[in-house]
Design a protein around this motif. Structure first.
Motif, PDB file in Angstrom:
ATOM      1  N   PRO A  32       0.849  -1.339   0.110  1.00  0.00           N
ATOM      2  CA  PRO A  32      -0.041  -0.056   0.043  1.00  0.00           C
ATOM      3  C   PRO A  32       0.836   1.210  -0.004  1.00  0.00           C
ATOM      4  N   ASN A  33       0.166   2.518  -0.382  1.00  0.00           N
ATOM      5  CA  ASN A  33       0.932   3.473  -0.394  1.00  0.00           C
ATOM      6  C   ASN A  33       1.680   3.810   1.063  1.00  0.00           C
ATOM      7  N   GLY A  34       2.740   4.288   1.013  1.00  0.00           N
ATOM      8  CA  GLY A  34       3.437   4.910   2.134  1.00  0.00           C
ATOM      9  C   GLY A  34       4.103   3.793   2.844  1.00  0.00           C
ATOM     10  N   SER A  35       3.831   2.461   2.422  1.00  0.00           N
ATOM     11  CA  SER A  35       4.426   1.532   3.236  1.00  0.00           C
ATOM     12  C   SER A  35       5.913   1.311   3.452  1.00  0.00           C
ATOM     13  N   GLY A  36       6.617   2.058   2.240  1.00  0.00           N
ATOM     14  CA  GLY A  36       8.298   1.787   2.300  1.00  0.00           C
ATOM     15  C   GLY A  36       8.599   1.261   1.034  1.00  0.00           C
ATOM     16  N   LYS A  37       7.968   1.039  -0.009  1.00  0.00           N
ATOM     17  CA  LYS A  37       8.507   0.354  -1.345  1.00  0.00           C
ATOM     18  C   LYS A  37       9.555   1.199  -2.078  1.00  0.00           C
ATOM     19  N   SER A  38       9.181   2.615  -2.055  1.00  0.00           N
ATOM     20  CA  SER A  38      10.232   3.332  -2.716  1.00  0.00           C
ATOM     21  C   SER A  38      11.467   3.513  -1.883  1.00  0.00           C
ATOM     22  N   ASN A  39      11.271   3.338  -0.621  1.00  0.00           N
ATOM     23  CA  ASN A  39      12.386   3.225   0.465  1.00  0.00           C
ATOM     24  C   ASN A  39      13.428   2.109  -0.094  1.00  0.00           C
ATOM     25  N   VAL A  40      13.008   0.904  -0.557  1.00  0.00           N
ATOM     26  CA  VAL A  40      13.592  -0.139  -1.003  1.00  0.00           C
ATOM     27  C   VAL A  40      14.596   0.183  -2.279  1.00  0.00           C
ATOM     28  N   LEU A  56      17.082  11.149  -2.714  1.00  0.00           N
ATOM     29  CA  LEU A  56      16.700  10.239  -1.617  1.00  0.00           C
ATOM     30  C   LEU A  56      15.722  10.738  -1.147  1.00  0.00           C
ATOM     31  N   ARG A  57      15.093  11.770  -1.357  1.00  0.00           N
ATOM     32  CA  ARG A  57      14.064  12.632  -0.419  1.00  0.00           C
ATOM     33  C   ARG A  57      14.398  12.861   1.086  1.00  0.00           C
ATOM     34  N   GLY A  58      15.553  13.393   0.979  1.00  0.00           N
ATOM     35  CA  GLY A  58      16.190  13.661   2.397  1.00  0.00           C
ATOM     36  C   GLY A  58      16.798  14.907   2.140  1.00  0.00           C
ATOM     37  N   GLU A  62      21.291  12.056   8.215  1.00  0.00           N
ATOM     38  CA  GLU A  62      20.541  11.585   9.402  1.00  0.00           C
ATOM     39  C   GLU A  62      19.019  11.193   8.905  1.00  0.00           C
ATOM     40  N   ASP A  63      18.561  11.898   7.883  1.00  0.00           N
ATOM     41  CA  ASP A  63      17.385  11.605   7.288  1.00  0.00           C
ATOM     42  C   ASP A  63      17.002  10.328   6.957  1.00  0.00           C
ATOM     43  N   LEU A  64      18.146   9.542   6.478  1.00  0.00           N
ATOM     44  CA  LEU A  64      17.952   8.306   5.968  1.00  0.00           C
ATOM     45  C   LEU A  64      18.137   7.366   7.340  1.00  0.00           C
ATOM     46  N   ILE A  65      18.189   7.638   8.504  1.00  0.00           N
ATOM     47  CA  ILE A  65      18.151   6.559   9.526  1.00  0.00           C
ATOM     48  C   ILE A  65      16.812   6.599  10.063  1.00  0.00           C
ATOM     49  N   PHE A  66      16.296   5.334  10.555  1.00  0.00           N
ATOM     50  CA  PHE A  66      15.230   4.931  11.194  1.00  0.00           C
ATOM     51  C   PHE A  66      14.927   6.015  12.355  1.00  0.00           C
ATOM     52  N   ASN A  67      13.805   6.904  12.304  1.00  0.00           N
ATOM     53  CA  ASN A  67      13.744   7.799  13.233  1.00  0.00           C
ATOM     54  C   ASN A  67      12.961   7.529  14.356  1.00  0.00           C
ATOM     55  N   GLY A  68      12.439   6.182  14.513  1.00  0.00           N
ATOM     56  CA  GLY A  68      11.691   6.021  15.688  1.00  0.00           C
ATOM     57  C   GLY A  68      10.179   6.043  15.440  1.00  0.00           C
ATOM     58  N   SER A 143      13.381   6.104 -10.344  1.00  0.00           N
ATOM     59  CA  SER A 143      12.379   6.204  -9.372  1.00  0.00           C
ATOM     60  C   SER A 143      10.816   6.723  -9.626  1.00  0.00           C
ATOM     61  N   GLN A 144      10.111   6.661  -8.569  1.00  0.00           N
ATOM     62  CA  GLN A 144       8.787   6.976  -8.856  1.00  0.00           C
ATOM     63  C   GLN A 144       8.532   8.112  -9.459  1.00  0.00           C
ATOM     64  N   GLY A 145       7.893   8.324 -10.455  1.00  0.00           N
ATOM     65  CA  GLY A 145       7.784   9.758 -11.395  1.00  0.00           C
ATOM     66  C   GLY A 145       8.861  10.249 -11.892  1.00  0.00           C
TER      67      GLY A 145
HETATM   68  P1  ATP Z   1       3.507   4.908  -2.587  1.00  0.00           P
HETATM   69  O1  ATP Z   1       2.983   3.528  -2.963  1.00  0.00           O
HETATM   70  O2  ATP Z   1       2.491   5.966  -2.061  1.00  0.00           O
HETATM   71  O3  ATP Z   1       4.563   5.698  -3.270  1.00  0.00           O
HETATM   72  P2  ATP Z   1       5.668   3.626  -0.832  1.00  0.00           P
HETATM   73  O4  ATP Z   1       5.166   2.369  -0.536  1.00  0.00           O
HETATM   74  O5  ATP Z   1       6.465   3.879  -1.932  1.00  0.00           O
HETATM   75  O6  ATP Z   1       4.205   4.643  -0.889  1.00  0.00           O
HETATM   76  P3  ATP Z   1       7.498   5.207   0.323  1.00  0.00           P
HETATM   77  O7  ATP Z   1       7.453   6.231   0.189  1.00  0.00           O
HETATM   78  O8  ATP Z   1       8.586   3.993   0.352  1.00  0.00           O
HETATM   79  O9  ATP Z   1       6.094   4.499   0.539  1.00  0.00           O
HETATM   80  O10 ATP Z   1       7.724   5.161   2.325  1.00  0.00           O
HETATM   81  C1  ATP Z   1       7.244   6.312   2.773  1.00  0.00           C
HETATM   82  C2  ATP Z   1       7.270   5.900   4.208  1.00  0.00           C
HETATM   83  O11 ATP Z   1       8.653   5.775   4.928  1.00  0.00           O
HETATM   84  C3  ATP Z   1       6.488   7.038   4.956  1.00  0.00           C
HETATM   85  O12 ATP Z   1       5.651   6.675   5.836  1.00  0.00           O
HETATM   86  C4  ATP Z   1       7.864   7.805   5.809  1.00  0.00           C
HETATM   87  O13 ATP Z   1       7.117   8.331   7.258  1.00  0.00           O
HETATM   88  C5  ATP Z   1       8.620   6.297   6.070  1.00  0.00           C
HETATM   89  N1  ATP Z   1       9.794   6.986   6.427  1.00  0.00           N
HETATM   90  C6  ATP Z   1      10.585   7.824   5.667  1.00  0.00           C
HETATM   91  N2  ATP Z   1      11.537   8.268   6.304  1.00  0.00           N
HETATM   92  C7  ATP Z   1      11.728   7.552   7.589  1.00  0.00           C
HETATM   93  C8  ATP Z   1      12.607   7.643   8.612  1.00  0.00           C
HETATM   94  N3  ATP Z   1      13.769   8.159   8.719  1.00  0.00           N
HETATM   95  N4  ATP Z   1      12.085   6.947   9.501  1.00  0.00           N
HETATM   96  C9  ATP Z   1      11.190   6.136   9.854  1.00  0.00           C
HETATM   97  N5  ATP Z   1      10.156   6.217   8.578  1.00  0.00           N
HETATM   98  C10 ATP Z   1      10.213   7.039   7.388  1.00  0.00           C
END
Ligand code: ATP
Length: 754
Positions: A32-40, A56-58, A62-68, A143-145
């Motif tokens: 689903p959207n926002g689940s973290g796929k693009s992060n991969v 890298l959208r940061g 530091e923005d790349l490290i899990f922020n809790g 990347s996306q878009g």
């Molecule tokens: P979509 O399908 O809408 O593109 P997606 O699955 O690609 O969504 P991403 O963009 O990969 O989603 O994930 C974004 C998520 O990663 C957001 O929920 C954001 O809060 C989380 N996120 C980004 N940076 C951090 C961080 N440093 N710590 C914790 N979570 C983060």
């Protein structure tokens, strides 16, 4: 080349460690959207060296490290590791079956790169990836878009993307490296040349000094050779000459002493009168004897006269005796008186030393006798016989007496004559002796002066020799100062006395003069310094080193230039042929997607302005990068334009395309590029998002075809795309806001995607 797995830990939403395995040609990630796929996809981009935080959208590392989250504390570091299969050594420089590239970032923003666990520099990673045609332009990670990124890029950026896609990046990179090296080499050449130029005057000066020193050395060697001969000869000469003088002078000196003594003796004898005195004595004796003889002769004359008279008287008396017989008689007393008188007169004569006195006595005697006779003639006393006889007798007696006296005198004269003879003989002998003595004396004097001259000459020679000895010592001293102890080696020189003696002395003089000349020259040249030699050697060595360095630098410049020419040629050839091939594929994909039309890449004329280049390169990119490496040439290279012509539409140029049309064109070009030079993997983040159903099908077909050459990792919501995947990963994010990965089946996928 296969991508084996990706491990994420603390990267963005991946608060816990997750691993994706890529065991199929097509792997799809759904969720689903926002689940973290693009992060991969970003994790891929990041681990492979991405420097642009923007992409890298940061904003910061530091923005790349899990922020809790509400349930999980924030982490201090993020890390991603990608594992490649290297069994067939695609990474030629790494001799392992697997190559793991990892990157870690800490909250202070520092990055750490590793290859197979060993810390490396970013450039090492870039270099490694360039070998498999993966680079910063990121044409393999869409990347996306960003599907139409290549359309949005300018001509030059586009060219770089194409070069990278064609696998020319490694050559570009090498070219850049070579250029940098060339720059450094040229800088070095300039530096070395300037250092060398600085050395030149000093070296010139030192060379002159060294030449002088060398000359001094030569002269010293020559001097040593000369000394070797000269000193030995001189030593032999002095020693033997001295010996000889001593030998020569001893004889004459002794002889001179002897001769002097003899002369002194003679002189003292001479002073005492010598033979002359003896002769005078003898001559006096002679004169005395002659006087005596003269007196004797006078006496004898007197006696002879007296005898004559007596003989006359005797004759008379005898006649008287005959005539007067018996004759007149003379009384005895008268006769006795006459006799006594006569006796007296004779005694006077005998005593007389002078002839006059003898004469006088003789006169008296004559007078007496006359008186006597006269007396008896007048007296009438004539006699008888007795008196006449008496007288006769007396005269006879007288006569015989006188005769014996004459005999006496004769005898005496005879004795004197004998004596005179002896004396005369003696005188002659004495005179002869004196003459011989004189002759000897003069001979001795001559001998003495001869000897004196000889001795004096020898002593003068000795003195000269003493001076020569002094000179020798001084010369030896000077030689020692000039040449050092080696000069004593002359002693080993084998030169005999005969050799020295048989040589003219002036030849040795010539040697000495020659030595003097060299000494003067040495004096003029001054003192040598080993410091100068050392410095000269050092500077020469340094200069030679620099010359060698220049040579090496020139060689490496040559080889760099040739390498660069080769690389440029290769890039040009491959780029041009790549463009041709891409155009073929581009046209194919384009007409498939658009059902006709045409599309192609066109090489533009070289653009010289550098500032046209604005590649979106990293803000952190402080080390060498491809952009930097190629910057210089880029301005001279033709950019790439995209020409499209849609079917049934009079649309030309990218600007007039719709969003969907742009996406289709992008996909056509992207796939064409991947077809010509397939990348090891291709990550497409929702590239298919804008496709309608018909195009989704065509897209999926293309994907399937591409997956024969490249591994595909597809982030998608598209069912058609999902259907072509061998492996599906579902990404979820629960209440803890941590992304999770689970392997799912196709049937579950649609569910996950929602
Ligand atoms: P979509 O399908 O809408 O593109 P997606 O699955 O690609 O969504 P991403 O963009 O990969 O989603 O994930 C974004 C998520 O990663 C957001 O929920 C954001 O809060 C989380 N996120 C980004 N940076 C951090 C961080 N440093 N710590 C914790 N979570 C983060």
């Amino acid at each position: 080349m296969t991508l084996k797995k990706l491990e994420l830990s603390g990267f963005k939403s991946f608060g816990r460690k997750e691993t994706l395995f890529f065991d199929a040609p097509v792997v799809a990630i759904v969720g689903p959207n926002g689940s973290g796929k693009s992060n991969v996809a970003e994790a891929f981009r990041w681990v492979l060296g991405e420097q642009s935080l923007k992409s890298l959208r940061g904003k910061k590392g530091e923005d790349l490290i899990f922020n809790g989250s509400s349930q999980l504390g924030r982490l201090s570091r993020a890390s991603v590791a990608v594992t490649f299969d290297n069994a067939n050594r695609h990474f030629a420089s790494i001799d392992f079956d697997e190559v793991v590239i990892s990157r870690e970032v800490f909250r202070d923003g520092t990055n750490e790169y590793k290859i197979n666990g060993s810390t490396v520099r970013l450039r090492d990673i870039i270099e490694l990836l360039a070998g498999i045609s993966i680079g910063a332009s990121g044409h393999h990670i869409i990347s996306q878009g960003e599907a139409d990124k290549i359309l949005n890029a300018n001509n030059i950026e586009r060219r770089l993307m194409i070069e990278e896609a064609l696998g020319l990046k490694i050559y570009q990179w090498k070219l850049g490296e070579s250029e940098k090296k060339l720059g450094k080499t040229e800088e070095n050449i300039k530096q070395v040349e300037s250092i060398r130029r600085e050395i030149v005057p000093h070296l010139k000066f030192l060379k002159k000094q060294v030449e002088k020193i060398e000359k001094v050395r030569e002269l010293k060697l020559e001097l040593q050779t000369l000394y070797r001969d000269y000193l030995k000869r001189e030593e032999v000469y002095l020693s033997f000459t001295k010996e000889n003088i001593v030998k020569e002078v001893t004889g004459p000196q002794a002889l001179l002493a002897d001769v002097s003594r003899q002369l002194a003796e003679r002189e003292s004898r001479q002073q005492a009168g010598g033979h002359q005195a003896e002769i005078v004595v003898e001559e006096n004796k002679l004169r005395e004897l002659e006087t005596k003889i003269r007196t004797l002769r006078l006496q004898k004359d007197d006696l002879a006269r007296a005898l004559g008279r007596l003989e006359g008287l005797l004759e008379f008396r005898e006649k008287e005796v005959k005539k007067v017989e018996p004759g007149a008689k003379i009384p005895f007393a008268e006769a006795k008186r006459l006799v006594e008188e006569l006796d007296e007169r004779f005694a006077e004569i005998e005593k007389a030393t002078e002839l006059e006195s003898v004469k006088r006595v003789a006169n008296n005697l004559r007078a007496s006798l006359n008186d006597f006779l006269t007396n008896y003639e007048n007296k009438d006393n004539h006699p008888g016989e007795v008196r006449v006889n008496d007288d006769l007798e007396k005269v006879r007696e007288e006569h015989s007496k006188l005769q014996s006296q004459v005999q006496e005198l004769d005898k005496e004269e005879g004795n004197h004559q004998t004596e005179i003879g002896d004396i005369k003989e003696n005188i002659v002998r004495l005179m002869q002796t004196a003459q011989t003595a004189e002759h000897d004396f003069y001979e001795l004097r001559a001998k003495k002066s001869d000897l004196e001259l000889k001795v004096r000459t020898l002593l003068a020679k000795k003195e000269t020799l003493a001076i020569e000895e002094e000179n020798f010592k001084r010369e030896l001293g000077e030689a020692g100062t000039l040449i050092g102890r080696e000069v004593l080696e002359y002693q080993a020189n084998d030169i005999s006395w005969e050799e020295v003696r048989n040589e003219e002395r002036n030849i040795q003089e010539d040697r000495r003069r020659k030595i003097e000349r060299i000494k003067i020259r040495l004096e003029d040249m001054g003192v040598e310094s080993s410091e100068v030699l050392k410095e000269h050697d050092e500077v020469v060595e340094r200069d030679a080193f620099l010359a060698k360095e220049l040579e090496d630098l020139a060689l490496s410049r040559e080889s760099l230039l040739s390498v660069m020419t080769d690389l440029r040629g290769k890039i040009e050839v491959e780029f041009n042929s790549g463009i041709t091939k891409i155009n073929q594929e581009f046209q194919k994909f384009f007409s498939v997607l658009f059902g006709g039309g045409s599309a192609n890449l066109e090489l533009l004329k070289p653009i010289k302005k550098k500032d046209e280049l604005s590649l979106e390169m990293g803000d952190e990119m402080d080390e060498s990068s491809f952009a930097e490496a190629t910057e210089d040439d880029t301005s001279l290279k033709p950019g790439v334009e995209i020409n499209v012509s849609l079917p049934r539409k009079k649309i030309k140029g990218l600007a007039m395309l719709s969003g969907g049309e742009r996406a289709l064109t992008s996909i056509a070009l992207l796939f064409a590029m991947s077809q010509v030079n397939p990348p090891p993997f291709l990550i497409l983040d929702e590239t298919d998002a804008a496709l309608d159903e018909a195009n989704s099908k065509k897209y999926a077909d293309m994907i399937e075809n591409l997956s024969k050459y490249s591994q595909l990792i597809l982030i998608t919501h598209n069912r058609e795309t999902m259907s072509r995947a061998g492996i599906l990963y579902g990404v979820t994010m629960g209440a803890d806001s941590v992304s999770r990965l689970i392997s799912i089946k196709f049937d579950e996928a649609e569910q996950y995607a929602k």
